[in-house]
Design a protein around this motif. Structure first.
Motif, PDB file in Angstrom:
ATOM      1  N   ARG A 167       0.715  -1.546  -0.537  1.00 27.45           N
ATOM      2  CA  ARG A 167       0.246   0.059  -0.052  1.00 27.45           C
ATOM      3  C   ARG A 167       1.049   1.231   0.022  1.00 27.45           C
ATOM      4  NH1 ARG A 167      -4.280  -2.339   4.398  1.00 27.45           N
ATOM      5  NH2 ARG A 167      -5.515  -4.126   3.217  1.00 27.45           N
ATOM      6  N   TYR A 168       1.174   2.162  -0.808  1.00 30.37           N
ATOM      7  CA  TYR A 168       2.084   3.329  -1.259  1.00 30.37           C
ATOM      8  C   TYR A 168       0.839   4.530  -0.938  1.00 30.37           C
ATOM      9  CZ  TYR A 168       3.430   0.971  -5.523  1.00 30.37           C
ATOM     10  OH  TYR A 168       4.368  -1.003  -5.947  1.00 30.37           O
ATOM     11  N   PHE A 169       1.738   4.715  -0.776  1.00 25.16           N
ATOM     12  CA  PHE A 169       1.663   6.026   0.126  1.00 25.16           C
ATOM     13  C   PHE A 169       1.653   7.841  -0.350  1.00 25.16           C
ATOM     14  CE2 PHE A 169       0.571   4.282   3.982  1.00 25.16           C
ATOM     15  CZ  PHE A 169      -0.233   5.027   5.320  1.00 25.16           C
ATOM     16  N   ASN A 170       2.519   8.592  -0.661  1.00 32.51           N
ATOM     17  CA  ASN A 170       1.998   8.829  -1.488  1.00 32.51           C
ATOM     18  C   ASN A 170       3.802   9.312  -2.105  1.00 32.51           C
ATOM     19  OD1 ASN A 170       0.764  10.053   0.559  1.00 32.51           O
ATOM     20  ND2 ASN A 170       0.264  11.729  -1.520  1.00 32.51           N
ATOM     21  N   PRO A 171       4.032   8.786  -3.315  1.00 31.16           N
ATOM     22  CA  PRO A 171       5.572   8.576  -4.164  1.00 31.16           C
ATOM     23  C   PRO A 171       5.810   9.971  -4.787  1.00 31.16           C
ATOM     24  CG  PRO A 171       3.954   7.003  -5.127  1.00 31.16           C
ATOM     25  CD  PRO A 171       3.108   7.894  -4.142  1.00 31.16           C
ATOM     26  N   VAL A 172       7.240  10.868  -4.430  1.00 31.99           N
ATOM     27  CA  VAL A 172       8.008  11.491  -5.034  1.00 31.99           C
ATOM     28  C   VAL A 172       8.975  11.191  -6.214  1.00 31.99           C
ATOM     29  CG1 VAL A 172       6.214  12.985  -3.554  1.00 31.99           C
ATOM     30  CG2 VAL A 172       8.256  12.265  -2.987  1.00 31.99           C
ATOM     31  N   GLY A 173       9.888  12.096  -6.818  1.00 25.22           N
ATOM     32  CA  GLY A 173      10.931  12.242  -6.982  1.00 25.22           C
ATOM     33  C   GLY A 173      10.906  11.043  -7.623  1.00 25.22           C
ATOM     34  N   SER A 174      12.522  10.679  -8.624  1.00 27.59           N
ATOM     35  CA  SER A 174      12.815   9.894  -9.856  1.00 27.59           C
ATOM     36  C   SER A 174      13.730   8.969  -9.662  1.00 27.59           C
ATOM     37  CB  SER A 174      13.614  10.930 -10.809  1.00 27.59           C
ATOM     38  OG  SER A 174      14.347  11.438 -10.087  1.00 27.59           O
ATOM     39  N   ASP A 175      13.871   8.501 -10.163  1.00 28.75           N
ATOM     40  CA  ASP A 175      14.623   6.691 -10.227  1.00 28.75           C
ATOM     41  C   ASP A 175      16.585   8.391 -10.247  1.00 28.75           C
ATOM     42  OD1 ASP A 175      17.442   5.966 -10.895  1.00 28.75           O
ATOM     43  OD2 ASP A 175      16.688   5.168 -12.870  1.00 28.75           O
ATOM     44  N   PRO A 176      17.191   7.941  -8.811  1.00 34.51           N
ATOM     45  CA  PRO A 176      18.233   8.348  -8.951  1.00 34.51           C
ATOM     46  C   PRO A 176      19.099   9.014 -10.004  1.00 34.51           C
ATOM     47  CG  PRO A 176      18.160   7.489  -7.160  1.00 34.51           C
ATOM     48  CD  PRO A 176      17.055   6.869  -8.336  1.00 34.51           C
ATOM     49  N   LEU A 177      19.322   7.702 -10.841  1.00 36.96           N
ATOM     50  CA  LEU A 177      20.253   8.243 -12.241  1.00 36.96           C
ATOM     51  C   LEU A 177      18.866   8.647 -13.331  1.00 36.96           C
ATOM     52  CD1 LEU A 177      21.953   4.749 -12.081  1.00 36.96           C
ATOM     53  CD2 LEU A 177      22.639   6.465 -11.139  1.00 36.96           C
ATOM     54  N   LEU A 178      18.243   9.306 -13.703  1.00 43.79           N
ATOM     55  CA  LEU A 178      17.023   9.299 -14.284  1.00 43.79           C
ATOM     56  C   LEU A 178      16.605   8.997 -15.167  1.00 43.79           C
ATOM     57  CD1 LEU A 178      19.236  13.233 -13.549  1.00 43.79           C
ATOM     58  CD2 LEU A 178      17.180  12.327 -12.395  1.00 43.79           C
ATOM     59  N   ARG A 179      16.637   7.655 -14.958  1.00 44.48           N
ATOM     60  CA  ARG A 179      16.002   6.511 -16.149  1.00 44.48           C
ATOM     61  C   ARG A 179      15.028   7.111 -16.141  1.00 44.48           C
ATOM     62  NH1 ARG A 179      19.545   1.901 -13.525  1.00 44.48           N
ATOM     63  NH2 ARG A 179      18.150   3.094 -11.980  1.00 44.48           N
ATOM     64  N   THR A 180      13.793   6.884 -15.432  1.00 45.58           N
ATOM     65  CA  THR A 180      12.530   7.490 -15.230  1.00 45.58           C
ATOM     66  C   THR A 180      11.834   8.309 -14.290  1.00 45.58           C
ATOM     67  OG1 THR A 180      11.929   5.241 -13.938  1.00 45.58           O
ATOM     68  CG2 THR A 180      12.537   4.894 -16.619  1.00 45.58           C
ATOM     69  N   GLY A 181      10.804   8.938 -14.544  1.00 47.57           N
ATOM     70  CA  GLY A 181      10.001   9.826 -13.518  1.00 47.57           C
ATOM     71  C   GLY A 181       9.105   9.944 -13.889  1.00 47.57           C
ATOM     72  N   LEU A 182       8.188  10.911 -13.654  1.00 49.33           N
ATOM     73  CA  LEU A 182       7.054  11.299 -13.494  1.00 49.33           C
ATOM     74  C   LEU A 182       6.417  11.944 -15.121  1.00 49.33           C
ATOM     75  CD1 LEU A 182       5.706  13.060 -10.529  1.00 49.33           C
ATOM     76  CD2 LEU A 182       4.023  11.359 -10.946  1.00 49.33           C
ATOM     77  N   GLN A 183       5.664  11.356 -15.644  1.00 50.44           N
ATOM     78  CA  GLN A 183       5.733  11.104 -17.294  1.00 50.44           C
ATOM     79  C   GLN A 183       5.007  12.236 -17.494  1.00 50.44           C
ATOM     80  OE1 GLN A 183       4.306   8.843 -15.024  1.00 50.44           O
ATOM     81  NE2 GLN A 183       3.918   6.938 -16.550  1.00 50.44           N
ATOM     82  N   MET A 184       4.427  13.292 -16.014  1.00 47.20           N
ATOM     83  CA  MET A 184       3.415  14.416 -16.410  1.00 47.20           C
ATOM     84  C   MET A 184       4.122  15.620 -16.600  1.00 47.20           C
ATOM     85  SD  MET A 184       1.986  12.017 -14.931  1.00 47.20           S
ATOM     86  CE  MET A 184       1.535  12.430 -13.313  1.00 47.20           C
ATOM     87  N   LYS A 185       3.970  17.107 -16.824  1.00 46.78           N
ATOM     88  CA  LYS A 185       4.796  18.349 -17.130  1.00 46.78           C
ATOM     89  C   LYS A 185       3.877  19.250 -15.704  1.00 46.78           C
ATOM     90  CE  LYS A 185       6.287  18.724 -21.896  1.00 46.78           C
ATOM     91  NZ  LYS A 185       6.368  19.939 -23.508  1.00 46.78           N
ATOM     92  N   ARG A 186       3.147  18.021 -16.111  1.00 47.26           N
ATOM     93  CA  ARG A 186       2.358  19.643 -14.979  1.00 47.26           C
ATOM     94  C   ARG A 186       1.686  18.502 -13.536  1.00 47.26           C
ATOM     95  NH1 ARG A 186       4.382  24.467 -14.824  1.00 47.26           N
ATOM     96  NH2 ARG A 186       4.057  25.450 -16.916  1.00 47.26           N
ATOM     97  N   PRO A 187       2.770  17.870 -12.647  1.00 50.13           N
ATOM     98  CA  PRO A 187       2.033  16.788 -11.448  1.00 50.13           C
ATOM     99  C   PRO A 187       0.910  17.292 -10.579  1.00 50.13           C
ATOM    100  CG  PRO A 187       4.019  16.659 -11.886  1.00 50.13           C
ATOM    101  CD  PRO A 187       3.926  17.821 -12.855  1.00 50.13           C
ATOM    102  N   SER A 188      -0.531  16.941 -10.399  1.00 49.75           N
ATOM    103  CA  SER A 188      -1.374  17.748  -9.054  1.00 49.75           C
ATOM    104  C   SER A 188      -0.703  17.130  -7.521  1.00 49.75           C
ATOM    105  CB  SER A 188      -3.066  17.162 -10.298  1.00 49.75           C
ATOM    106  OG  SER A 188      -2.933  15.789  -9.634  1.00 49.75           O
ATOM    107  N   HIS A 189       0.175  16.678  -7.565  1.00 49.62           N
ATOM    108  CA  HIS A 189      -0.049  16.394  -6.321  1.00 49.62           C
ATOM    109  C   HIS A 189       0.604  17.805  -5.544  1.00 49.62           C
ATOM    110  CE1 HIS A 189       4.955  15.970  -7.831  1.00 49.62           C
ATOM    111  NE2 HIS A 189       4.578  14.879  -7.906  1.00 49.62           N
ATOM    112  N   ALA A 190       1.376  18.008  -4.788  1.00 50.34           N
ATOM    113  CA  ALA A 190       1.109  18.887  -3.723  1.00 50.34           C
ATOM    114  C   ALA A 190       2.948  19.762  -4.061  1.00 50.34           C
ATOM    115  CB  ALA A 190       1.795  18.969  -2.532  1.00 50.34           C
ATOM    116  N   LEU A 191       3.882  18.691  -4.449  1.00 51.25           N
ATOM    117  CA  LEU A 191       5.432  19.059  -5.077  1.00 51.25           C
ATOM    118  C   LEU A 191       5.303  19.328  -5.903  1.00 51.25           C
ATOM    119  CD1 LEU A 191       8.268  18.926  -4.548  1.00 51.25           C
ATOM    120  CD2 LEU A 191       8.631  16.370  -5.201  1.00 51.25           C
TER     121      LEU A 191
END
Length: 331
Positions: A167-191
């Motif tokens: 059960r995930y809470f609120n995932p943030v951030g990206s792969d530290p090696l920047l291979r992948t991350g959030l797809q959206m340009k404008r994420p709707s979460h607080a960060l």
């Protein structure tokens, strides 16, 4: 050894795939690319298609007989969209998951790690929750996750599958090696909203300052997506010792265990950026709640896992990902 990752072209699934690669495990990805990105599958074993496609799942197992476990991240996840399209959400998240498990059973795969969600808890008063906290399902999306957990538990009780629901809470951030991350340009979460306000040079609205939390602002449990990914590696490694004939299914909360208020999030953000972000206190938005966080130690006890990366590291990796995303993803 290989692990099949359903939804492995999405934010969480692709990061889990990266963690698998780093751990010497071969990720085999199946994704219909409804929300996942083909770019996140480059250089990885990838099958484009649907988890409900039995012939495809059979082919995957035929071509990769060393698949030891399955990580099931394939789902639609937008809460407002689930309200307007509950049929589509129950079809994609529940019906297809049931078909998928049937295909796994036919291929003699009995280890399933399911991506669930802390949205199944009410978490309205700023307090902590554990895996034993009563559920309070407030959207069709949350109900699909709860239904899947119960469905998988019933199947596990029959001896046909063992299932670990994370059960995930609120995932943030990206792969530290920047291979992948959030797809959206404008994420709707607080960060995401903080980053947008900082880019636009506008004050960030702190919506609600009279909640029953330590500083009056809403609280959420932000966990670095890489920590989530390493929890999956721990689940894969320890699966057979965690789930046994006497306990064929269980759920584990994945969060930091303390939570972060909006003011604390803003402070952490300003510790990372060179130009401080201004904030302005405003009234709560309709439907806003105080929030909550996990106080469980089950992840430590069963997985031997605790989050290692700080909130500042999450924020920094999210900021670092932006130019990479704009180069890698064209829309």
């Amino acid at each position: 050894m290989s692990v099949l990752i359903a939804g492995g072209a999405g934010y969480i699934g692709s990061t889990v795939a990266s963690a698998c690669l780093d751990a010497g495990v071969t990720p085999v990805i199946v994704d219909n690319l409804v929300s996942g990105r083909r770019e996140f599958t480059e250089g990885r074993v990838f099958y484009e298609g649907d988890i409900a496609d039995g012939a495809l799942v059979d082919r995957i197992f035929s071509e990769h007989p060393d698949i030891r476990a399955v990580v099931h991240c394939a789902a639609l996840i937008v809460v407002p969209e689930s309200v307007t399209d509950p049929i589509g959400y129950y079809e994609a998240n529940v019906a297809k998951s049931l078909a998928f498990v049937g295909h796994l059973h036919r291929n003699s795969c009995d280890r399933l790690i399911f991506s669930s969600s802390a949205s199944i808890y009410r978490a309205e008063d700023g307090s902590a929750v554990t895996e034993d906290t009563p559920l309070a399902l407030q959207s069709p999306y949350a109900r699909t996750k709860a239904v899947c957990e119960e469905m998988f538990a019933d199947i596990a009780a029959s001896g046909k599958m063992r299932v670990l629901s994370l059960r995930y809470f609120n995932p943030v951030g990206s792969d530290p090696l920047l291979r992948t991350g959030l797809q959206m340009k404008r994420p709707s979460h607080a960060l995401g909203k903080l980053i947008q306000a900082h880019q636009e040079g506008t004050p960030f609205p702190v919506t609600g300052v009279n909640y029953p939390t330590r500083d009056g602002t809403g609280i959420r449990d932000y966990v670095h997506v890489w920590d989530l990914a390493t929890a999956h590696i721990a689940a894969i490694d320890g699966f057979d010792s965690i789930l046994t004939e006497s306990m064929p299914s269980t759920a584990i909360n994945l969060g930091t265990g303390s939570g972060t208020t909006v003011r604390e999030l803003c402070t952490a953000f300003n510790n990372v950026v060179s130009t401080p972000l201004e904030t302005v206190d405003t009234d709560p938005r309709p439907g806003d709640v105080a929030g909550g966080y996990t106080a469980s130690n089950r992840a430590t006890t069963l997985l031997g896992w605790t989050p290692k990366l700080s909130l500042e590291e999450s924020i920094r990796s999210a900021l670092d990902w932006i130019p990479v995303r704009d180069t890698l993803l064209k829309d």
